[in-house]
Motif scaffolding. Structure first.
Motif, mmCIF file in Angstrom:
data_model
loop_
_atom_site.group_PDB
_atom_site.id
_atom_site.type_symbol
_atom_site.label_atom_id
_atom_site.label_comp_id
_atom_site.label_asym_id
_atom_site.label_seq_id
_atom_site.Cartn_x
_atom_site.Cartn_y
_atom_site.Cartn_z
ATOM 1 N N GLN A 103 47.054 35.182 38.662
ATOM 2 C CA GLN A 103 46.206 35.670 37.582
ATOM 3 C C GLN A 103 44.773 35.839 38.064
ATOM 4 O OE1 GLN A 103 46.641 33.032 34.223
ATOM 5 N NE2 GLN A 103 48.196 34.358 33.329
ATOM 6 N N ALA A 104 44.073 36.787 37.501
ATOM 7 C CA ALA A 104 42.663 36.962 37.827
ATOM 8 C C ALA A 104 41.934 35.636 37.616
ATOM 9 C CB ALA A 104 42.053 38.051 36.952
ATOM 10 N N GLY A 105 41.088 35.296 38.571
ATOM 11 C CA GLY A 105 40.401 34.021 38.514
ATOM 12 C C GLY A 105 41.122 32.899 39.227
ATOM 13 N N GLY A 106 42.349 33.179 39.694
ATOM 14 C CA GLY A 106 43.141 32.170 40.381
ATOM 15 C C GLY A 106 42.621 31.869 41.774
ATOM 16 N N TRP A 154 41.770 37.285 59.134
ATOM 17 C CA TRP A 154 42.584 37.711 57.986
ATOM 18 C C TRP A 154 42.176 39.130 57.602
ATOM 19 C CZ3 TRP A 154 46.739 35.329 55.903
ATOM 20 C CH2 TRP A 154 46.918 33.971 56.165
ATOM 21 N N PHE A 155 43.192 39.983 57.482
ATOM 22 C CA PHE A 155 42.974 41.401 57.201
ATOM 23 C C PHE A 155 43.816 41.812 55.986
ATOM 24 C CE2 PHE A 155 40.936 43.022 61.140
ATOM 25 C CZ PHE A 155 41.089 41.922 61.969
ATOM 26 N N PRO A 156 43.213 42.008 54.848
ATOM 27 C CA PRO A 156 43.972 42.551 53.731
ATOM 28 C C PRO A 156 44.129 44.064 53.865
ATOM 29 C CG PRO A 156 41.739 42.091 53.044
ATOM 30 C CD PRO A 156 41.853 41.618 54.470
ATOM 31 N N GLN A 157 45.266 44.542 53.374
ATOM 32 C CA GLN A 157 45.498 45.982 53.338
ATOM 33 C C GLN A 157 45.985 46.357 51.954
ATOM 34 O OE1 GLN A 157 48.244 47.567 56.285
ATOM 35 N NE2 GLN A 157 47.415 49.616 56.014
ATOM 36 N N ALA A 158 45.132 47.046 51.221
ATOM 37 C CA ALA A 158 45.485 47.520 49.884
ATOM 38 C C ALA A 158 46.240 48.836 50.015
ATOM 39 C CB ALA A 158 44.224 47.707 49.056
ATOM 40 N N LEU A 196 39.922 35.079 42.214
ATOM 41 C CA LEU A 196 40.443 36.377 42.626
ATOM 42 C C LEU A 196 40.202 37.456 41.575
ATOM 43 C CD1 LEU A 196 43.824 35.752 44.460
ATOM 44 C CD2 LEU A 196 41.595 36.294 45.411
ATOM 45 N N ARG A 197 40.004 38.651 42.063
ATOM 46 C CA ARG A 197 39.804 39.825 41.231
ATOM 47 C C ARG A 197 40.941 40.815 41.480
ATOM 48 N NH1 ARG A 197 34.440 40.502 44.566
ATOM 49 N NH2 ARG A 197 36.093 40.017 46.084
ATOM 50 N N HIS A 198 41.101 41.743 40.566
ATOM 51 C CA HIS A 198 42.181 42.709 40.693
ATOM 52 C C HIS A 198 42.076 43.453 42.029
ATOM 53 C CE1 HIS A 198 45.274 45.571 39.586
ATOM 54 N NE2 HIS A 198 44.447 46.556 39.882
ATOM 55 N N GLN A 232 53.614 39.334 59.679
ATOM 56 C CA GLN A 232 54.291 40.356 58.887
ATOM 57 C C GLN A 232 53.582 40.608 57.567
ATOM 58 O OE1 GLN A 232 55.136 37.231 58.816
ATOM 59 N NE2 GLN A 232 55.387 36.826 56.620
ATOM 60 N N GLY A 233 52.643 39.751 57.223
ATOM 61 C CA GLY A 233 51.875 39.929 56.001
ATOM 62 C C GLY A 233 52.479 39.193 54.814
ATOM 63 N N THR A 234 51.629 38.838 53.878
ATOM 64 C CA THR A 234 52.070 38.232 52.629
ATOM 65 C C THR A 234 51.364 38.963 51.482
ATOM 66 O OG1 THR A 234 52.340 36.147 51.397
ATOM 67 C CG2 THR A 234 50.300 36.386 52.673
ATOM 68 N N GLN A 235 52.147 39.345 50.482
ATOM 69 C CA GLN A 235 51.610 40.135 49.372
ATOM 70 C C GLN A 235 50.882 39.223 48.377
ATOM 71 O OE1 GLN A 235 51.909 43.676 48.535
ATOM 72 N NE2 GLN A 235 50.370 43.037 47.026
ATOM 73 N N VAL A 236 49.680 39.610 48.028
ATOM 74 C CA VAL A 236 48.935 38.949 46.960
ATOM 75 C C VAL A 236 48.678 39.996 45.883
ATOM 76 C CG1 VAL A 236 46.804 37.803 46.293
ATOM 77 C CG2 VAL A 236 47.846 37.305 48.515
ATOM 78 N N THR A 237 49.185 39.729 44.694
ATOM 79 C CA THR A 237 49.002 40.643 43.573
ATOM 80 C C THR A 237 48.246 39.911 42.475
ATOM 81 O OG1 THR A 237 51.068 41.789 44.094
ATOM 82 C CG2 THR A 237 50.142 42.126 41.898
ATOM 83 N N VAL A 238 47.110 40.437 42.100
ATOM 84 C CA VAL A 238 46.267 39.809 41.095
ATOM 85 C C VAL A 238 46.461 40.546 39.769
ATOM 86 C CG1 VAL A 238 43.942 39.097 40.461
ATOM 87 C CG2 VAL A 238 44.603 39.212 42.876
ATOM 88 N N SER A 239 46.929 39.815 38.785
ATOM 89 C CA SER A 239 47.153 40.403 37.474
ATOM 90 C C SER A 239 45.927 40.152 36.597
ATOM 91 C CB SER A 239 48.386 39.791 36.819
ATOM 92 O OG SER A 239 48.205 38.403 36.624
ATOM 93 N N SER A 240 45.551 41.160 35.851
ATOM 94 C CA SER A 240 44.365 41.037 34.981
ATOM 95 C C SER A 240 44.760 40.661 33.567
ATOM 96 C CB SER A 240 43.605 42.354 34.971
ATOM 97 O OG SER A 240 44.455 43.419 34.614
#
Length: 124
Positions: A13-16, A36-40, A86-88, A116-124
């Motif tokens: 969740q947002a803010g997590g 650490w490299f995020p890829q949107a 965290l933000r969206h 291999q990467g790990t998905q982080v999905t932030v829900s608003s």
């Protein structure tokens, strides 16, 4: 040769404040700087945090300063990314990478090994 495995992602969740981990195989983990490299979706991988092989030198991209904390435990062959508030727009696949040098570098082409990467999905 270093093999990297990320974990700790998921739906947040947002803010997590999740913590990502990156476990490395091999006995030479302490000789690598880590990043650490995020890829949107639709974007390239950009360094947001990095740590020298000793852990004394840290780098943060401006947008995550004060929000993310990178650390490492060389006795456990693991590097961490504590993510706060965290933000969206933080939604991305987060990759950790190793660079065979004392210090990190912002250019992803200077990193030799990737997880291999790990998905982080932030829900608003």
């Amino acid at each position: 040769q270093v093999q990297l495995v990320e974990s700790g992602g998921g739906l947040v969740q947002a803010g997590g404040s999740p913590r990502l981990s990156c476990a490395a195989s091999g006995r030479t983990f302490s000789t690598y700087a880590m990043g650490w490299f995020p890829q949107a979706p639709g974007k390239g991988r950009e360094l947001v945090a990095a740590i020298s092989r000793s852990g004394d030198n840290l780098y943060y991209e401006d947008s995550v300063k004060g929000l993310f904390t990178i650390s490492r435990d060389n006795s456990k062959n693991t590097v961490y990314l504590q993510m706060n508030n965290l933000r969206h727009e933080d939604t991305a696949v987060y990759y950790c990478a190793a660079r065979g040098s004392s210090y990190s570098n912002t250019d992803k082409d200077n990193y030799s090994y990737w997880g291999q990467g790990t998905q982080v999905t932030v829900s608003s």
